[in-house]
Structure formats: structure tokens, C-alpha cells
Design an enzyme around this catalytic site. Structure first.
Site: not given
Length: 245
Positions: A76-77
């Protein structure tokens, strides 16, 4: 049974996946959601020497220590940088890469190259403290909220796990020099609501490195979809499970 290894982004901890982990487990899969060095139960290890390479070693070390194979590696991210690097370290153990609203780098790039607004975070660290860490981002008016989360209880929960993000994570380049990693299929989950001003997403190439067409899914929510739409995110992740033998 597949193994899902979920890697959190900057300022978060492994707890951010708490609503996704049981759903994947209920579907019959093994799930690991560790906290990277400097976060969660490892927050006491935060220091100026912690960087992207540290976090890559965290995940490679876990894969080897647990002897994991056929891993669906989810980032994520910021963790898009991490999983990309891990895939080039141990490609034979990775079945699928999933980038959840994540940075997707090219060889030799840093976070600033992938998302130039990260330069502002480095400047923020230099002006707000000791120069080597970036405090968690502030909450913005809806619909942006805190990482795209607007529910007050969820925001409080996120704040309870937040740690500073080391500048070194934004400055170290990825090393993507193993051709074997190019055979690993990829999927991208884009969160398309509540995007803060100044954040732009690098277009996903129409063809994956392995020659397959790009796989891009959209969720009508903010950045932290594992908090706001865990069931919908889980349904997408389950599409990437290797077929039963």
C-alpha cells in the site's frame, strides 16, 4: 491455500490491515501483516538509519524465515517501492504483486522520482524537527480526511498507530535488476475518491512486464481503502490467488 503478505505504507503499521486479514483468512488463506521497522510494535526501532533498504530486508527476511512460497505480495502506498524491490530479491517466491494505491517505481528511482510531491515531505522534516523524519500528515477537510478516511472513530484508530516516517525511505533508490521478476503478474488497485490536491498518479503501462495486459481496478474511496472498503478490497485481492493445484 495461498499466502497473502500485506505491507503497510508510510506512517501506518500492520494493524491497518486488521479489517482485511480476517476476510482473507475466512476464504482459506494464510495472511501475514507485519509492521515494518519503526512502526507499530517496532516503533522503538525508528531512527535516522532506517530507510527503504531496511524495509526491504524486513520483508525478504520474513519470507525466508517462514519459508514462504507462492506469495501474493501486497503493498500500500509507499510500500509499492518495498514490494517491487522484494520481488527482484526473491522472485521465485512471489506469485503475484498487488499495488494498492501505491508507488510503482522504475529501476533506480526514489519515492521523490515516483511522486515528486514527496520532496515537500523531505523539506517538512528539515523544518519541523531533527531533519530525518516526517510527522504524520494532517487531517484535511472531507472528502480527503486523513489518508482518505473521514469517519471520526476510524481517524482516531489510525492516529493510534501512526509513527513518523524516516526521510531515508524517500531518498533511497529501488534496485530492480533481476529479469526473473518480470515474469510475476501484477495488479493495481486505484482509490479514486478524496484525492488531495497535488497528488498525481503515474499511469499504469498498458502491458505488464510479463507481456500480459495491465490489470487495474478502481475503488470509489480514499487512499486507505483497507479501512474504508475492506470487503471490496478483499474481493479484489482474492482474484489474484494462484489457482489450486
Amino acid at each position: 491455500m495461498s499466502t497473502y503478505l500485506l505491507v503497510h505504507g508510510a506512517w501506518h503499521s500492520g494493524r491497518c490491515w486488521d479489517r482485511v486479514v480476517p476476510l482473507l483468512a475466512e476464504a482459506g488463506h494464510r495472511v501475514l501483516a507485519p509492521s515494518l521497522t519503526g512502526y507499530g510494535d517496532r516503533a522503538h526501532l525508528l531512527g535516522p538509519e532506517v530507510g527503504l533498504d531496511t524495509h526491504v530486508e524486513d520483508i525478504v527476511g520474513l519470507i525466508l524465515a517462514e519459508d514462504l512460497t507462492e506469495v501474493v505480495l501486497v503493498g500500500h502506498s509507499y510500500a509499492g517501492l518495498v514490494i517491487s524491490s522484494v520481488a527482484h530479491r526473491v522472485p521465485e517466491r512471489i506469485a503475484h504483486l498487488v499495488y494498492v494505491d501505491a508507488m510503482v517505481p522504475r529501476d533506480g528511482e526514489t519515492a521523490v522520482d515516483v511522486m515528486p510531491v514527496s520532496r515537500h515531505l523531505i523539506d517538512l522534516a528539515r523544518t519541523s524537527g531533527d531533519g530525518w523524519r516526517v510527522p504524520p500528515l494532517p487531517e484535511l477537510p472531507p472528502p480527503a480526511g486523513l489518508f482518505g478516511v473521514t469517519d471520526p472513530d476510524d481517524i482516531a484508530w489510525l492516529r493510534s498507530m501512526a509513527s513518523d516516517h524516516p526521510v531515508r525511505c524517500l531518498q533511497q533508490p529501488v534496485r530492480l535488476d533481476n529479469p526473473a521478476a518480470h515474469t510475476i503478474p501484477q495488479a493495481h488497485v486505484h482509490c479514486v475518491a478524496g484525492v488531495p490536491e497535488g497528488f498525481t498518479r503515474r499511469p499504469v503501462p498498458a502491458v505488464q512486464p510479463n507481456g500480459d495486459p495491465a490489470v487495474v481496478w478502481e475503488l470509489p474511496t480514499g487512499h486507505d481503502c483497507m479501512v474504508t472498503m475492506p470487503a471490496e478490497l478483499t474481493a479484489l485481492l482474492l482474484r489474484t490467488a494462484p489457482p489450486a493445484v
